[in-house]
Scaffold this motif. Structure first.
Motif, mmCIF file in Angstrom:
data_model
loop_
_atom_site.group_PDB
_atom_site.id
_atom_site.type_symbol
_atom_site.label_atom_id
_atom_site.label_comp_id
_atom_site.label_asym_id
_atom_site.label_seq_id
_atom_site.Cartn_x
_atom_site.Cartn_y
_atom_site.Cartn_z
ATOM 1 N N ASN A 111 0.458 11.492 17.581
ATOM 2 C CA ASN A 111 -0.230 11.009 18.780
ATOM 3 C C ASN A 111 -1.456 10.185 18.440
ATOM 4 O O ASN A 111 -1.806 9.268 19.177
ATOM 5 N N CYS A 112 -2.120 10.530 17.342
ATOM 6 C CA CYS A 112 -3.114 9.602 16.813
ATOM 7 C C CYS A 112 -3.472 9.970 15.387
ATOM 8 O O CYS A 112 -3.052 11.017 14.875
ATOM 9 N N TYR A 113 -4.212 9.110 14.738
ATOM 10 C CA TYR A 113 -4.481 9.247 13.307
ATOM 11 C C TYR A 113 -5.981 9.143 13.080
ATOM 12 O O TYR A 113 -6.593 8.139 13.463
ATOM 13 N N LEU A 114 -6.546 10.164 12.502
ATOM 14 C CA LEU A 114 -7.982 10.156 12.245
ATOM 15 C C LEU A 114 -8.243 10.391 10.763
ATOM 16 O O LEU A 114 -7.575 11.217 10.139
ATOM 17 N N VAL A 115 -9.211 9.667 10.247
ATOM 18 C CA VAL A 115 -9.577 9.861 8.846
ATOM 19 C C VAL A 115 -10.786 10.799 8.784
ATOM 20 O O VAL A 115 -11.775 10.614 9.490
ATOM 21 N N LYS A 116 -10.639 11.829 7.952
ATOM 22 C CA LYS A 116 -11.681 12.830 7.764
ATOM 23 C C LYS A 116 -12.845 12.192 7.017
ATOM 24 O O LYS A 116 -12.678 11.714 5.897
ATOM 25 N N PRO A 117 -14.025 12.143 7.613
ATOM 26 C CA PRO A 117 -15.144 11.533 6.897
ATOM 27 C C PRO A 117 -15.641 12.482 5.810
ATOM 28 O O PRO A 117 -15.477 13.692 5.915
ATOM 29 N N VAL A 118 -16.246 11.931 4.785
ATOM 30 C CA VAL A 118 -16.761 12.788 3.718
ATOM 31 C C VAL A 118 -18.163 13.307 4.047
ATOM 32 O O VAL A 118 -18.557 14.377 3.596
ATOM 33 N N GLN A 119 -18.905 12.554 4.849
ATOM 34 C CA GLN A 119 -20.259 12.984 5.217
ATOM 35 C C GLN A 119 -20.197 14.077 6.273
ATOM 36 O O GLN A 119 -19.461 13.969 7.249
ATOM 37 N N LEU A 120 -21.024 15.101 6.078
ATOM 38 C CA LEU A 120 -21.028 16.248 6.977
ATOM 39 C C LEU A 120 -21.313 15.862 8.437
ATOM 40 O O LEU A 120 -20.615 16.280 9.356
ATOM 41 N N ASP A 121 -22.331 15.036 8.661
ATOM 42 C CA ASP A 121 -22.684 14.710 10.052
ATOM 43 C C ASP A 121 -21.596 13.854 10.706
ATOM 44 O O ASP A 121 -21.335 13.974 11.897
ATOM 45 N N GLU A 122 -20.941 13.025 9.898
ATOM 46 C CA GLU A 122 -19.843 12.224 10.461
ATOM 47 C C GLU A 122 -18.639 13.104 10.799
ATOM 48 O O GLU A 122 -17.928 12.854 11.763
ATOM 49 N N PHE A 123 -18.433 14.116 9.979
ATOM 50 C CA PHE A 123 -17.341 15.059 10.249
ATOM 51 C C PHE A 123 -17.596 15.767 11.586
ATOM 52 O O PHE A 123 -16.718 15.866 12.437
ATOM 53 N N GLU A 124 -18.823 16.214 11.778
ATOM 54 C CA GLU A 124 -19.179 16.888 13.034
ATOM 55 C C GLU A 124 -19.020 15.946 14.226
ATOM 56 O O GLU A 124 -18.537 16.337 15.283
ATOM 57 N N ASN A 125 -19.425 14.709 14.024
ATOM 58 C CA ASN A 125 -19.300 13.689 15.052
ATOM 59 C C ASN A 125 -17.832 13.468 15.454
ATOM 60 O O ASN A 125 -17.498 13.312 16.628
ATOM 61 N N LEU A 126 -16.962 13.487 14.446
ATOM 62 C CA LEU A 126 -15.538 13.292 14.701
ATOM 63 C C LEU A 126 -14.961 14.461 15.506
ATOM 64 O O LEU A 126 -14.232 14.253 16.474
ATOM 65 N N VAL A 127 -15.310 15.672 15.097
ATOM 66 C CA VAL A 127 -14.821 16.846 15.849
ATOM 67 C C VAL A 127 -15.342 16.786 17.289
ATOM 68 O O VAL A 127 -14.632 17.089 18.235
ATOM 69 N N LYS A 128 -16.581 16.335 17.447
ATOM 70 C CA LYS A 128 -17.145 16.206 18.793
ATOM 71 C C LYS A 128 -16.339 15.197 19.609
ATOM 72 O O LYS A 128 -16.031 15.434 20.775
ATOM 73 N N SER A 129 -15.960 14.075 18.998
ATOM 74 C CA SER A 129 -15.178 13.114 19.797
ATOM 75 C C SER A 129 -13.773 13.620 20.082
ATOM 76 O O SER A 129 -13.223 13.310 21.130
ATOM 77 N N ILE A 130 -13.190 14.391 19.167
ATOM 78 C CA ILE A 130 -11.881 14.987 19.460
ATOM 79 C C ILE A 130 -12.038 15.897 20.684
ATOM 80 O O ILE A 130 -11.249 15.863 21.616
ATOM 81 N N SER A 131 -13.100 16.684 20.639
ATOM 82 C CA SER A 131 -13.368 17.600 21.733
ATOM 83 C C SER A 131 -13.623 16.842 23.050
ATOM 84 O O SER A 131 -13.039 17.153 24.086
ATOM 85 N N ASP A 132 -14.467 15.816 23.005
ATOM 86 C CA ASP A 132 -14.773 15.012 24.194
ATOM 87 C C ASP A 132 -13.530 14.353 24.769
ATOM 88 O O ASP A 132 -13.339 14.298 25.975
ATOM 89 N N PHE A 133 -12.716 13.802 23.862
ATOM 90 C CA PHE A 133 -11.579 13.029 24.351
ATOM 91 C C PHE A 133 -10.378 13.917 24.668
ATOM 92 O O PHE A 133 -9.901 13.946 25.796
ATOM 93 N N TRP A 134 -9.897 14.659 23.683
ATOM 94 C CA TRP A 134 -8.639 15.404 23.860
ATOM 95 C C TRP A 134 -8.794 16.644 24.718
ATOM 96 O O TRP A 134 -7.843 17.079 25.360
ATOM 97 N N LEU A 135 -9.989 17.246 24.715
ATOM 98 C CA LEU A 135 -10.138 18.473 25.489
ATOM 99 C C LEU A 135 -10.777 18.246 26.843
ATOM 100 O O LEU A 135 -10.729 19.101 27.707
ATOM 101 N N THR A 136 -11.383 17.093 27.055
ATOM 102 C CA THR A 136 -12.066 16.870 28.325
ATOM 103 C C THR A 136 -11.371 15.795 29.159
ATOM 104 O O THR A 136 -11.123 15.982 30.334
ATOM 105 N N LYS A 137 -11.047 14.671 28.533
ATOM 106 C CA LYS A 137 -10.511 13.548 29.287
ATOM 107 C C LYS A 137 -8.983 13.551 29.386
ATOM 108 O O LYS A 137 -8.423 13.245 30.434
ATOM 109 N N VAL A 138 -8.342 13.889 28.281
ATOM 110 C CA VAL A 138 -6.876 13.812 28.253
ATOM 111 C C VAL A 138 -6.255 14.939 29.064
ATOM 112 O O VAL A 138 -6.724 16.066 29.040
ATOM 113 N N LYS A 139 -5.191 14.597 29.805
ATOM 114 C CA LYS A 139 -4.405 15.626 30.491
ATOM 115 C C LYS A 139 -3.395 16.153 29.484
ATOM 116 O O LYS A 139 -2.564 15.404 28.956
ATOM 117 N N LEU A 140 -3.461 17.447 29.222
ATOM 118 C CA LEU A 140 -2.478 18.065 28.332
ATOM 119 C C LEU A 140 -1.437 18.743 29.212
ATOM 120 O O LEU A 140 -1.677 18.986 30.388
#
Lengths: 154, 150
Positions: A118-147
């Motif tokens: 369904n989509c492809y994400l690259v795991k960042p090596v920097q800790l804060d970028e990793f957290e940022n990515l999980v936050k956007s997964i949460s914002d997008f897939w858990l809040t906006k997307v209809k599952l």
């Protein structure tokens, strides 16, 4: 666990397929920080992931995940194979499956979309970028997307 | 190189809102619009007036469309070995569970509800922009081995 029927405040079951304990821990902590309504299940290899999804062995009571975060390079059965199995299965194919990997090789990206990731994400090596990515997964897939809605805890 | 986005949408108002929201988000995209399902497939297959249409990097697809509806368009895209890798995002007013389920069965990449409130509409487009255009890796363009320039 359902709080209302609109799906907005429901507990979300997320399956993380990841063999690195460090990445599991980071993902778990990031979800805990951003979204309290996530229950994260972990499968540490591809065989374990398929057993979870098919309610086999120790996973007889596993819930059906609302979505799956899938690493590509995994022991026993690799992520590409897991993805192919999910998307060939009429029952499992409707579960959004998001590739989360360190590989940014075009061949992996192309292959994953061919297998209907369904989509492809690259795991960042920097800790804060990793957290940022999980936050956007949460914002997008858990809040906006209809599952799809399905009975949990089967 | 800007990203090529195909918006399949029959409502001129929603087309305009989407264009403005992307513009505000500041990402360089070329937004192409198909007003019905037949036009969308012509665009994707470079038929008729769409002979020189670019391959979209991703597709925003409404479900209820004239001539050929969105479910059929989705099914054509995902059954075509060349087109199936293009991320196809359903953006519709329908919140019916049957539509959500059917879309995922047909392998939509994700399903979003079009909000009726103007500010919420902008928020959704911005979220699409952040997630799909900056976070997600889109499929490589078949005609270039180069990393895309964002």
């Amino acid at each position: 666990m359902t709080i209302n029927s609109t799906g907005e405040d429901m507990l979300k079951e997320v399956l993380l397929v990841e063999d690195s304990p460090g990445d599991v821990r980071l993902t778990r902590e990031a979800f805990r920080d951003f979204d309290k309504n996530v229950r994260l299940h972990v499968a540490i290899d591809g065989v374990d992931a398929m057993a979870f999804l098919r309610h086999e062995g120790a996973h007889a009571n596993a819930p059906r995940p609302d979505f799956i975060l899938l690493d590509l390079n995994l022991p026993k059965m690799d992520g590409r194979e897991v993805l192919a199995c999910i998307k060939k299965d009429e029952n499992l194919k409707t579960i959004p499956t998001i590739i989360l990997t360190t590989s940014d090789a075009e061949v992996d990206i192309a292959k994953s979309y061919q297998l209907q990731a369904n989509c492809y994400l690259v795991k960042p090596v920097q800790l804060d970028e990793f957290e940022n990515l999980v936050k956007s997964i949460s914002d997008f897939w858990l809040t906006k997307v209809k599952l799809t809605q399905q009975p949990h805890g089967r | 190189m800007p990203l090529e986005v195909l918006l399949v949408e029959d409502s001129p108002g929603d087309v305009r809102l989407t264009q403005e929201a992307f513009r505000e988000a500041g990402t360089r995209i070329n937004l192409h619009v198909a007003a019905d399902g037949v036009a969308a497939m012509d665009f994707l297959r470079r038929q008729g007036i769409h002979g020189h249409a670019p391959r979209p990097d991703f597709i925003l697809l409404d479900l209820n469309l004239p001539k050929m509806d969105g479910r059929e368009v989705l099914s054509c895209i995902k059954e075509d070995d060349d087109l199936k890798t293009i991320p196809t995002i359903i953006l519709t007013t329908s919140a019916a569970e049957a539509d959500v389920l059917k879309s995922y069965q047909l392998q939509a990449n994700c399903y979003l509800n079009k909000p009726v409130q103007l500010d919420e509409f902008e928020t959704v487009v911005k979220t699409i922009n952040v997630f799909w255009l900056t976070m997600a890796k889109l499929p490589p363009r078949p005609d270039s081995g180069l990393e895309r320039d964002r």
